[in-house]
Design a protein around this motif. Structure first.
Motif, short mmCIF file in Angstrom:
data_model
loop_
_atom_site.label_atom_id
_atom_site.label_comp_id
_atom_site.label_asym_id
_atom_site.label_seq_id
_atom_site.Cartn_x
_atom_site.Cartn_y
_atom_site.Cartn_z
N VAL A 56 7.06 -69.31 78.02
CA VAL A 56 8.11 -68.40 78.20
C VAL A 56 8.14 -67.48 79.51
CG1 VAL A 56 9.62 -66.83 77.28
CG2 VAL A 56 8.40 -68.19 75.76
N HIS B 140 9.81 -64.59 81.43
CA HIS B 140 11.15 -63.62 81.32
C HIS B 140 10.27 -62.19 81.63
CE1 HIS B 140 14.18 -61.34 79.82
NE2 HIS B 140 15.16 -62.16 79.46
N LEU C 150 10.94 -59.29 78.25
CA LEU C 150 10.94 -60.03 77.06
C LEU C 150 11.40 -59.02 75.65
CD1 LEU C 150 10.42 -63.08 75.90
CD2 LEU C 150 8.29 -62.12 75.09
N SER D 168 15.07 -58.66 75.65
CA SER D 168 15.85 -59.81 75.52
C SER D 168 16.34 -60.30 74.35
CB SER D 168 15.39 -60.94 76.32
OG SER D 168 15.90 -62.32 76.16
N SER E 251 18.05 -62.87 73.10
CA SER E 251 17.88 -64.01 72.85
C SER E 251 16.58 -64.77 72.73
CB SER E 251 18.53 -65.03 74.03
OG SER E 251 18.12 -64.45 75.40
N GLN E 252 15.77 -63.92 73.48
CA GLN E 252 14.18 -64.50 73.54
C GLN E 252 13.67 -64.22 72.24
OE1 GLN E 252 12.71 -66.84 75.41
NE2 GLN E 252 14.48 -66.86 76.83
N GLN E 253 13.82 -62.67 71.65
CA GLN E 253 13.35 -62.09 70.51
C GLN E 253 13.82 -63.21 69.35
OE1 GLN E 253 10.94 -59.92 70.25
NE2 GLN E 253 10.90 -59.95 72.39
N LYS F 242 11.84 -66.43 69.56
CA LYS F 242 10.71 -66.26 68.96
C LYS F 242 10.37 -66.18 67.33
CE LYS F 242 6.63 -63.41 69.64
NZ LYS F 242 5.85 -62.24 70.21
N TRP G 74 3.68 -66.17 76.77
CA TRP G 74 4.57 -65.36 77.66
C TRP G 74 4.22 -65.29 78.77
CZ3 TRP G 74 5.03 -59.33 77.59
CH2 TRP G 74 6.06 -59.16 78.76
N GLN H 122 10.54 -72.32 78.76
CA GLN H 122 11.85 -71.44 78.34
C GLN H 122 12.16 -70.29 79.21
OE1 GLN H 122 11.62 -71.12 73.87
NE2 GLN H 122 12.19 -68.86 74.17
N THR I 55 18.67 -70.27 78.90
CA THR I 55 19.75 -69.40 78.50
C THR I 55 20.51 -68.91 79.85
OG1 THR I 55 18.25 -67.25 78.78
CG2 THR I 55 18.34 -68.43 76.75
#
Lengths: 59, 230
Positions: free
Chosen positions: B7, B9, B12, B15, B17-19, B22, B34, B59, B102
Motif C-alpha cells: 500500500v 499512501h 493512511l 484515508s 477508503s484505505q481503512q 484494510k 504499508w 494499492q 482509488t
C-alpha cells in the motif's frame, strides 16, 4: 424470479441481516448475487441446448 | 495462494477508503505492507517477500495519473535490474500483479473525451511495462472511484470484490467465482452461531446443487456442439 429463487433470497437476506460483522454480511449477500448469476447462466445454457437440439439443420 | 499487498499512501490513517480496504482483507493468505510507514526499505526482506508471493497487489490513490512517490521509491530500490532480469533468472516470472487504485473522479472521467482524458490503463502503463519486463502476469485493474459516494450496498459489494481480487483464481469467470465461494463456505458456516448453522448449510447445499447442474448443462452443450461439428 421463480418462487424458489425468491424463497432462497429471503433466507440469505435473513442470514446476512443477522451477521454482526460487516464483512460476513458482505459474503452472504455476494453469494446471493452469485446464485442469481448461476440461475441466469442455467437459463441461457438450457435455452441453447433446446435451440441446438431442435435446429432444423439437424433434422 | 499467497498475496502480497503493498500500500502506497502518505496519509493512511486519514484515508477512509484505505481503512475500509484494510478492514476488508481476507483472514488468511495475505501479507499486508504499508510502504510509507517504513523508516528505511530493507531490500533483501522485500525481495524475499516478492519471491514468496503468488500474487502482488499494488494499492494506492491516483496522484497526478500515477502512484504516490513511495511506490516509485520502493520500485527503484527493491526492483533492481539484477533481481528482476539481470541474471536471466526472472524470479518473479509467472507471478500475478494487480493494481487496486482509488480515484476521486468517476470512472467515466477516465476515457478519451472524459474529464481526465486518459484511461487508467494508459496512466498505469509504466507499471504494466515493469510487469512485462519481469515476465509477470498483469491482472485487469480494480479501480475504486469516488469511494466517499458509495452507499451501504455498494460498500458491501466492494468488500467481496476486493477479497476476490486478492485471492480468487483468474480469469474472473463464473467457474472461478463458484470455486472461490465453495472454498470459503465451510469456514463461513462454522463462524455462524449454532442456531443459524442449519440455514447456512441449506443455502450452501442449494448453491452446490446449482454449481453441479451448471457443470452438467455445460457438458451436455459441449457434447451437442461436438456432434454438430461433424
Amino acid at each position: 424470479m421463480t418462487e424458489n429463487a425468491a424463497w432462497l433470497n429471503e433466507q440469505i437476506d435473513q442470514l446476512a441481516q443477522q451477521q454482526a460483522k460487516f464483512t460476513d454480511r458482505a459474503f452472504w449477500l455476494a453469494l446471493k448475487q452469485l446464485i442469481a448469476e448461476q440461475d441466469r447462466r442455467a437459463d441461457q445454457l438450457g435455452g441453447e441446448v433446446d435451440g441446438r437440439t431442435w435446429s432444423p439443420d439437424q433434422w | 495462494m499467497k498475496t502480497l499487498v503493498l500500500v502506497a499512501h502518505p496519509h493512511l490513517a486519514d484515508s477512509s477508503s484505505q481503512q475500509f480496504l484494510k478492514e476488508s482483507l481476507p483472514a488468511t493468505g495475505i501479507d499486508w505492507e504499508w510502504l510509507d510507514g517504513q523508516q528505511a526499505i530493507d531490500v533483501d526482506r522485500e525481495q524475499t517477500k516478492l519471491r514468496q508471493a503468488d500474487r502482488v497487489i499494488l494499492q494506492f490513490p491516483l496522484y497526478w495519473f500515477a502512484a504516490p512517490a513511495s511506490l516509485k521509491q520502493w520500485e527503484d530500490t527493491v526492483l533492481t535490474r539484477k533481481f528482476v532480469y539481470g541474471d536471466h533468472r526472472y524470479p518473479l516470472a509467472d507471478k500475478e500483479l494487480g493494481v487496486v487504485v482509488t480515484t476521486g473522479m468517476p470512472g467515466k472521467a477516465f476515457q478519451r473525451g472524459g474529464a481526465e482524458g486518459i484511461t487508467l490503463d494508459a496512466a498505469l502503463a509504466p507499471l504494466a511495462a515493469v510487469t512485462q519486463r519481469a515476465k509477470m502476469t498483469w491482472l485487469p485493474t480494480l479501480a475504486i472511484h469516488q469511494f466517499g459516494y458509495l452507499n451501504e450496498s455498494e460498500k458491501l459489494q466492494l468488500v467481496i470484490r476486493y477479497q476476490r481480487y486478492l485471492t480468487q483464481a483468474q480469469p474472473d469467470s463464473l467457474t472461478s467465482r463458484q470455486t472461490w465461494f465453495a472454498e470459503r463456505l465451510p469456514g463461513m458456516i462454522d463462524r455462524l452461531p449454532a442456531d443459524q448453522q442449519a440455514k447456512g448449510k441449506l443455502i450452501a447445499s442449494v448453491f452446490e446443487q446449482k454449481s453441479a447442474d451448471l457443470d452438467q448443462l455445460a457438458d451436455t452443450l459441449a457434447l451437442i456442439k461436438e456432434q454438430s461439428d461433424d
